[in-house]
Scaffold this active site. Sequence first.
Site, PDB file in Angstrom:
ATOM      1  N   ASP A   1     -20.951  11.447 -23.969  1.00 27.81           N
ATOM      2  CA  ASP A   1     -20.165  10.956 -25.087  1.00 27.81           C
ATOM      3  C   ASP A   1     -20.968  10.979 -26.382  1.00 27.81           C
ATOM      4  O   ASP A   1     -20.462  10.588 -27.440  1.00 27.81           O
ATOM      5  CB  ASP A   1     -19.598   9.556 -24.817  1.00 27.81           C
ATOM      6  CG  ASP A   1     -20.665   8.484 -24.675  1.00 27.81           C
ATOM      7  OD1 ASP A   1     -21.867   8.828 -24.605  1.00 27.81           O
ATOM      8  OD2 ASP A   1     -20.294   7.293 -24.621  1.00 27.81           O
TER       9      ASP A   1
ATOM     10  N   ASP B   1     -26.189  13.034 -23.443  1.00 25.64           N
ATOM     11  CA  ASP B   1     -26.658  11.969 -22.560  1.00 25.64           C
ATOM     12  C   ASP B   1     -25.945  12.083 -21.220  1.00 25.64           C
ATOM     13  O   ASP B   1     -25.178  13.023 -20.990  1.00 25.64           O
ATOM     14  CB  ASP B   1     -26.464  10.597 -23.201  1.00 25.64           C
ATOM     15  CG  ASP B   1     -25.005  10.281 -23.504  1.00 25.64           C
ATOM     16  OD1 ASP B   1     -24.203  11.226 -23.583  1.00 25.64           O
ATOM     17  OD2 ASP B   1     -24.666   9.094 -23.670  1.00 25.64           O
TER      18      ASP B   1
ATOM     19  N   ASP C   1     -23.441  10.750 -19.729  1.00 26.34           N
ATOM     20  CA  ASP C   1     -21.980  10.848 -19.629  1.00 26.34           C
ATOM     21  C   ASP C   1     -21.374  11.690 -20.737  1.00 26.34           C
ATOM     22  O   ASP C   1     -20.150  11.785 -20.846  1.00 26.34           O
ATOM     23  CB  ASP C   1     -21.345   9.460 -19.597  1.00 26.34           C
ATOM     24  CG  ASP C   1     -21.469   8.711 -20.915  1.00 26.34           C
ATOM     25  OD1 ASP C   1     -22.410   9.020 -21.684  1.00 26.34           O
ATOM     26  OD2 ASP C   1     -20.643   7.821 -21.183  1.00 26.34           O
TER      27      ASP C   1
ATOM     28  N   SER D   1     -24.304   5.836 -19.117  1.00 26.98           N
ATOM     29  CA  SER D   1     -24.590   6.583 -20.330  1.00 26.98           C
ATOM     30  C   SER D   1     -26.020   7.134 -20.338  1.00 26.98           C
ATOM     31  O   SER D   1     -26.393   7.925 -19.489  1.00 26.98           O
ATOM     32  CB  SER D   1     -24.316   5.699 -21.546  1.00 26.98           C
ATOM     33  OG  SER D   1     -24.352   6.415 -22.740  1.00 26.98           O
TER      34      SER D   1
END
Length: 489
Positions: free
Chosen positions: A282, A278, A280, A135
Amino acid sequence: MVTSLSRNGNSRLNPLQPKLPVFAQSCDRLLELPKSPLFGTDGIRGKAGELLTAPFALQLGFWAGQVLREVTSEAGPIVIGQDSRNSSNMLSMALEAGLTAAGLEVWQLGLCPTPCVAYLTRMSEAIGGIMISASHNPPEDNGIKFFSGEGTKLSESLAQRIEAGLRGNLASETTVETATPWGKSHQYKELVKNYGQFLQESLPAGIDFQGMRIVLDLAWGASVEVAPSVFRALGAEVIGLHDRPDGDRINVKCGSTHLNLLQAAVKESGADMGFAFDGDADRAMAVDAKGRAIDGDYILYFWGQMLKNQNLLPDNSIVTTVMANLGFERAWQAIGGQMIRTAVGDRYVQEKMWQTGAMLGGEQSGHIICHHHSVSGDGVQTALHLAALVRQLGTSLAELVDRSFQTYPQILRNIRVEDRECRDRWQECDPLQAAIARAESEMGDRGRVLVRASGTEPLIRVMVESACAQSAQYWSEQLVNAVERYLVA
């Protein structure tokens, strides 16, 4: 080429067979694992090369395959995606080896956002999904997140069974019989385009971004291909920052946790707005034309107002966490809304949304979940819907901010505590508890304190919020000093 997806709704336990394969028999002898739990609030996370090694990922893949097959009568595939970290390829291939050793088929997506894995898992015959990412963490970290066949975070009970397998505690039980002793792996990178199409189709009919200039900070991570292509397909002029995959620089002084470069770029380019993701993707944070940071509290307020006015927000409820600003809460209550708070973590927000029937929830950090469209947090979708909301209202993001609410001064400090036992047992530290009690007593109902151990990093997080900025600053310093004195020294 696979471009169409189907979903099989069967979910029955498979009978277990009496013989363990040699691979499974040796699992408990191959790894030295920490005594503390492996799974945190968002999967397994740590430094690549320490806990997260190829042998570990190999066995994790095997036991995950065994456990996931227990809860379905179909031997469907596992969907795997990854971010741009240098260690992600290694972990992906090792997981693939373990999953195929368990007799499962693997669909490799390659570089893609975490919500892409969740979406494709939910919309296909897959029995589970895996995302390899840490993340917003720095490049040297990595993580492995699991999703159920419905695209939701894997339940704690299933995670515990996988961990039991890794620790050799399932060796006396049995494993699921497979038709063949190994599975197959396929590269299906083209399926990421299905996700991009879904993002566009989730927007109001006929919406476009013609004439809008939008800056995207892609954090050298998982969104570098998907996010710009979708915004451009809708007619936006896109200015990209950190817009190629770079495992050495993912999240480094950029993305949703470092907005200064995005803020400068939006102002210098005369853009209407900007978004930062960020590693990833999400989560998303926004910046208005004046260069002001727009966090998840503001996004929830704007999106919540729109849904409330359309009678699409049951009980006018928003689910958020204990981190949500008091200014946001009181503004939302003033227009007839109610706020439901949970512990920090999108897992807890999601659970409370299912329990209460709420359709919108999220975190101040930019994890936003809208059950009208998705079952997981999605940074790119959040950005698209905020831009669409601005277009629908015929206003600007800056004007929305100007007429919304004032946040209470909120100071968040992170203190690195390497000793995991100290982090996990911080609530048993009497001097720290006394310092917290003093701060709460002095501020009364004009402020609040939140101290917690991070579920994803070796940190103790201290948040102090007060109607008085000086009070927030003073008490945050007092509590940081207490943490450093009693937990770090």
